[in-house]
Design a protein around this motif. Structure first.
Motif, PDB file in Angstrom:
ATOM      1  N   LEU A  68       8.779  53.774  12.186  1.00 54.82           N
ATOM      2  CA  LEU A  68       7.845  54.243  13.202  1.00 54.82           C
ATOM      3  C   LEU A  68       8.473  54.182  14.591  1.00 54.82           C
ATOM      4  CD1 LEU A  68       4.391  52.840  12.027  1.00 54.82           C
ATOM      5  CD2 LEU A  68       5.348  55.110  11.727  1.00 54.82           C
ATOM      6  N   GLN A  71      11.923  56.879  13.890  1.00 56.46           N
ATOM      7  CA  GLN A  71      11.777  58.138  13.130  1.00 56.46           C
ATOM      8  C   GLN A  71      13.067  58.499  12.386  1.00 56.46           C
ATOM      9  OE1 GLN A  71       8.694  60.161  13.377  1.00 56.46           O
ATOM     10  NE2 GLN A  71       7.966  58.263  14.255  1.00 56.46           N
ATOM     11  N   LEU A 131      -0.102  58.483  -2.203  1.00 57.86           N
ATOM     12  CA  LEU A 131      -0.159  59.001  -0.832  1.00 57.86           C
ATOM     13  C   LEU A 131       1.050  59.892  -0.536  1.00 57.86           C
ATOM     14  CD1 LEU A 131      -1.186  59.032   2.124  1.00 57.86           C
ATOM     15  CD2 LEU A 131      -0.042  56.873   2.475  1.00 57.86           C
ATOM     16  N   ARG A 140       5.789  63.902   8.284  1.00 58.99           N
ATOM     17  CA  ARG A 140       4.431  63.389   8.203  1.00 58.99           C
ATOM     18  C   ARG A 140       4.270  62.436   7.014  1.00 58.99           C
ATOM     19  NH1 ARG A 140      -0.969  66.953   9.131  1.00 58.99           N
ATOM     20  NH2 ARG A 140      -0.380  66.627  11.280  1.00 58.99           N
ATOM     21  N   THR A 143       5.786  59.163   7.924  1.00 54.01           N
ATOM     22  CA  THR A 143       4.976  58.429   8.901  1.00 54.01           C
ATOM     23  C   THR A 143       3.759  57.799   8.232  1.00 54.01           C
ATOM     24  OG1 THR A 143       5.647  60.051  10.533  1.00 54.01           O
ATOM     25  CG2 THR A 143       3.809  58.629  11.119  1.00 54.01           C
ATOM     26  N   PHE A 144       3.034  58.590   7.457  1.00 54.74           N
ATOM     27  CA  PHE A 144       1.847  58.043   6.779  1.00 54.74           C
ATOM     28  C   PHE A 144       2.239  56.910   5.837  1.00 54.74           C
ATOM     29  CE2 PHE A 144      -0.762  62.232   7.071  1.00 54.74           C
ATOM     30  CZ  PHE A 144      -0.916  62.007   8.415  1.00 54.74           C
ATOM     31  N   VAL A 147       2.838  53.779   7.829  1.00 54.18           N
ATOM     32  CA  VAL A 147       1.581  53.149   8.268  1.00 54.18           C
ATOM     33  C   VAL A 147       0.948  52.407   7.093  1.00 54.18           C
ATOM     34  CG1 VAL A 147      -0.769  53.599   9.087  1.00 54.18           C
ATOM     35  CG2 VAL A 147       1.133  54.819  10.106  1.00 54.18           C
ATOM     36  N   PHE A 148       0.928  53.079   5.940  1.00 52.47           N
ATOM     37  CA  PHE A 148       0.308  52.447   4.774  1.00 52.47           C
ATOM     38  C   PHE A 148       1.096  51.220   4.320  1.00 52.47           C
ATOM     39  CE2 PHE A 148      -0.737  51.978   0.256  1.00 52.47           C
ATOM     40  CZ  PHE A 148      -2.121  51.889   0.367  1.00 52.47           C
ATOM     41  N   ILE A 150       2.774  49.186   6.140  1.00 52.87           N
ATOM     42  CA  ILE A 150       2.479  48.077   7.062  1.00 52.87           C
ATOM     43  C   ILE A 150       1.144  47.438   6.703  1.00 52.87           C
ATOM     44  CG2 ILE A 150       1.893  47.527   9.466  1.00 52.87           C
ATOM     45  CD1 ILE A 150       3.945  49.634  10.325  1.00 52.87           C
ATOM     46  N   ILE A 151       0.117  48.284   6.570  1.00 57.09           N
ATOM     47  CA  ILE A 151      -1.219  47.766   6.248  1.00 57.09           C
ATOM     48  C   ILE A 151      -1.208  47.048   4.897  1.00 57.09           C
ATOM     49  CG2 ILE A 151      -3.623  48.438   5.896  1.00 57.09           C
ATOM     50  CD1 ILE A 151      -3.258  49.642   8.391  1.00 57.09           C
ATOM     51  N   ALA A 152      -0.511  47.641   3.925  1.00 53.85           N
ATOM     52  CA  ALA A 152      -0.494  47.059   2.581  1.00 53.85           C
ATOM     53  C   ALA A 152       0.137  45.669   2.604  1.00 53.85           C
ATOM     54  CB  ALA A 152       0.273  47.968   1.625  1.00 53.85           C
ATOM     55  N   ILE A 154       0.333  43.589   5.094  1.00 54.60           N
ATOM     56  CA  ILE A 154      -0.577  42.647   5.767  1.00 54.60           C
ATOM     57  C   ILE A 154      -1.656  42.198   4.782  1.00 54.60           C
ATOM     58  CG2 ILE A 154      -2.299  42.423   7.617  1.00 54.60           C
ATOM     59  CD1 ILE A 154      -0.712  44.441   9.230  1.00 54.60           C
TER      60      ILE A 154
ATOM     61  N   ILE B 157      -5.841  59.179   7.766  1.00 56.63           N
ATOM     62  CA  ILE B 157      -4.633  59.537   7.021  1.00 56.63           C
ATOM     63  C   ILE B 157      -4.966  60.521   5.900  1.00 56.63           C
ATOM     64  CG2 ILE B 157      -2.863  58.653   5.446  1.00 56.63           C
ATOM     65  CD1 ILE B 157      -2.754  56.143   7.081  1.00 56.63           C
ATOM     66  N   LEU B 167      -7.939  61.226  -2.151  1.00 57.39           N
ATOM     67  CA  LEU B 167      -6.984  60.151  -1.868  1.00 57.39           C
ATOM     68  C   LEU B 167      -7.677  58.904  -1.322  1.00 57.39           C
ATOM     69  CD1 LEU B 167      -3.960  59.333  -1.594  1.00 57.39           C
ATOM     70  CD2 LEU B 167      -4.095  60.130   0.755  1.00 57.39           C
ATOM     71  N   LEU B 175      -7.299  47.939  -0.710  1.00 54.02           N
ATOM     72  CA  LEU B 175      -7.159  47.203   0.543  1.00 54.02           C
ATOM     73  C   LEU B 175      -8.431  46.453   0.918  1.00 54.02           C
ATOM     74  CD1 LEU B 175      -5.177  49.849   2.586  1.00 54.02           C
ATOM     75  CD2 LEU B 175      -4.418  47.526   2.153  1.00 54.02           C
ATOM     76  N   PHE B 214      -7.123  43.793  10.997  1.00 61.46           N
ATOM     77  CA  PHE B 214      -7.032  45.231  10.765  1.00 61.46           C
ATOM     78  C   PHE B 214      -7.363  46.054  12.003  1.00 61.46           C
ATOM     79  CE2 PHE B 214      -6.818  43.880   6.355  1.00 61.46           C
ATOM     80  CZ  PHE B 214      -5.687  44.593   5.999  1.00 61.46           C
ATOM     81  N   THR B 221      -1.151  51.355  14.848  1.00 59.30           N
ATOM     82  CA  THR B 221      -0.625  52.442  14.008  1.00 59.30           C
ATOM     83  C   THR B 221      -1.421  53.748  14.116  1.00 59.30           C
ATOM     84  OG1 THR B 221      -1.926  51.593  12.160  1.00 59.30           O
ATOM     85  CG2 THR B 221       0.369  50.908  12.259  1.00 59.30           C
ATOM     86  N   PHE B 224       0.162  57.125  14.976  1.00 61.04           N
ATOM     87  CA  PHE B 224       0.940  57.754  13.912  1.00 61.04           C
ATOM     88  C   PHE B 224       0.026  58.348  12.846  1.00 61.04           C
ATOM     89  CE2 PHE B 224       3.532  54.311  15.641  1.00 61.04           C
ATOM     90  CZ  PHE B 224       4.613  55.044  16.086  1.00 61.04           C
TER      91      PHE B 224
END
Lengths: 227, 228
Positions: A68, A71, A131, A140, A143-144, A147-148, A150-152, A154, B157, B167, B175, B214, B221, B224
């Motif tokens: 991120l 790139q 995804l 794209r 990038t997605f 992001v996913f 990172i969230i996953a 966490i 997203i 999706l 999550l 979150f 994020t 993005f």
């Protein structure tokens, strides 16, 4: 890093360590005091695999942040590769965990915090690939996916914490903040297996990165000749 | 200050649009009520069966699935009319869009809950929990914020992908499981035995932590996620 150790050497080192760890586990480490006997030996692979899986997801987390920020496609490749391997290791964790569970508790499946966490982790990172598969544009998609990722990542410790709200499980807590809870002879075998497993992960990541790079180059070449 | 005004403007737009058509709220309320009827027949395996220990799970599963409907809808409309392009062309911070969207979804979820919770209590909860009502509302609010924050980020997203609403459940459900576990455990305790802030302390803190983590992750994020 590429110049430092050749790929076959890395695989060989991982193999030697893993075999040594296993031999030591059977020949040198003490028999488990409980009724498990030899079945307990799966611990010397089960726990290292689990830690390696988490390490792979940790790498994907760092790669996602770096992607991120820059790139740069190489971080996206590292993300895909490490999550794919992390997922394979997670499935192995569950498989070995279930075998252990059957031997120790007499049941293939128990809704125990660690096992449940890995089950959810498998779903989570499988979703990562779903995804990726539904975004056509390359940048794209990367990038997605970042992001996913990172969230996953966490979500992994959060999930583990939340599963503790369920009634207490049967999983033994071997390594705590106050020590390893293992006698020295056990620890040596465990430690060697762990290093071996980590080296295996590094070797696999390196090999897969090479494949992904080639794949990207082939795609670019095809594109450039109008294919 | 301008950030706040932009936030209110986007929120106001979403609320007005929904209140004029009411299509999202009505389908969500109907879904929730129908799910309760289904639950009654699915779990009422014999006469006088006590469902008390299932109530927390039933309630949150329903809300999460209802929210999936709502989240898909809230962004599908934006895309169908190409509203989002207009929104992105405005000199608005992307994060402001996130917070406004999250707030809008939160308001819709709360409207659903104002209708659904009394009906649910009437149908399934046999013990009066009037004395724990404050605690229940706290659990509800903490869980709602987490669901809406994470849901809004992931819906953003998923709407930008080929399979769109297909999706969202796949990336959202794994999550949200930790939040579901904590909220379910807390709600069931309140419905079944009654509880105090002390008893539910860890769960409440967990929910609060989940929301905070979150929110921060989405803040970092969202630029993005929403794309160019």
């Amino acid at each position: 890093m590429k110049k430092l150790v050749s790929a076959p050497a890395l695989f060989a080192a991982a193999g030697v360590l893993l075999v040594t760890g296993l031999l030591l586990a059977f020949l040198y480490s003490p028999m488990d005091a409980s009724t498990m006997g030899y079945s307990q030996k799966i611990f010397y692979y089960h726990a290292p695999i689990a830690e390696t899986a988490l390490l792979a997801f940790g790498i994907s987390f760092v790669a996602a942040i770096l992607y991120l920020r820059s790139q740069n496609d190489k971080w996206d490749r590292l993300g895909v590769v490490s999550i794919r391997l992390g997922l394979v290791f997670s499935i192995l964790v569950m498989a070995t965990g279930m075998i252990w569970g059957k031997a120790a508790w007499g049941t293939w499946w128990d809704w125990e915090p660690r096992l449940t966490t890995f089950l959810l982790v498998c779903f989570l990172y499988t979703a990562y690939f779903v995804l990726r598969s539904v975004v056509d544009e390359e940048q794209r998609r990367a990038t997605f996916a970042a992001v996913f990722a990172i969230i996953a990542f966490i979500d992994v410790p959060i999930t583990f914490f939340a599963t503790r709200f369920l009634p207490a499980g049967m999983h033994p807590t071997v390594i705590t903040s106050s020590g390893t809870g293992m006698p020295g002879s056990m620890f040596v075998s465990f430690f060697i297996s762990m290093i071996g497993m980590t080296l295996l992960l590094v070797a696999l990541i390196r090999r897969d990165l090479g494949i992904e790079e080639l794949r990207d180059r082939v795609a670019d070449l095809k594109h450039s000749i109008g294919g | 200050m301008t950030g706040w005004r932009q936030f209110m403007a986007i929120l106001r737009k979403d609320l007005i649009r929904e209140l004029r058509t009411r299509e999202m709220i009505i389908s969500m309320i109907l879904f929730v009520l129908l799910a309760m009827v289904i639950f009654h027949y699915a779990f009422g395996v014999k006469e006088d069966v006590d469902l008390t220990y299932f109530t927390g799970g039933m309630l949150w599963v329903t809300f999460i699935f209802a929210m999936l409907l709502g989240l898909n809808r809230s962004f599908a409309q934006e895309q169908d009319e190409r509203c989002l392009d207009g929104l992105l062309l405005c000199p608005v911070d992307r994060v402001t869009i996130f917070f406004a969207k999250t707030a809008g979804n939160l308001i819709f979820l709360l409207i659903i809950q104002v209708v659904a919770v009394p009906v649910f209590t009437l149908f399934f909860v046999h013990r009066g929990y009037g004395s724990d009502i404050v605690l229940f509302v706290v659990v509800l609010l903490l869980a709602d914020v987490g669901i809406c924050a994470l849901g809004t980020l992931l819906a953003t997203i998923s709407m930008n992908t080929r399979s769109r609403d297909l999706l969202l459940p796949i990336i959202f459900l794994p999550l949200i499981v930790p939040l579901l576990i904590a909220a379910t455990a807390a709600t069931t305790t309140i419905f079944a035995t009654g509880a105090s802030f002390g008893v539910l302390g860890t769960r409440l803190l967990f929910l609060l932590g989940f929301d905070a983590v979150f929110m921060v992750a989405a803040y970092g994020t969202y630029d993005f996620a929403i794309g160019e």
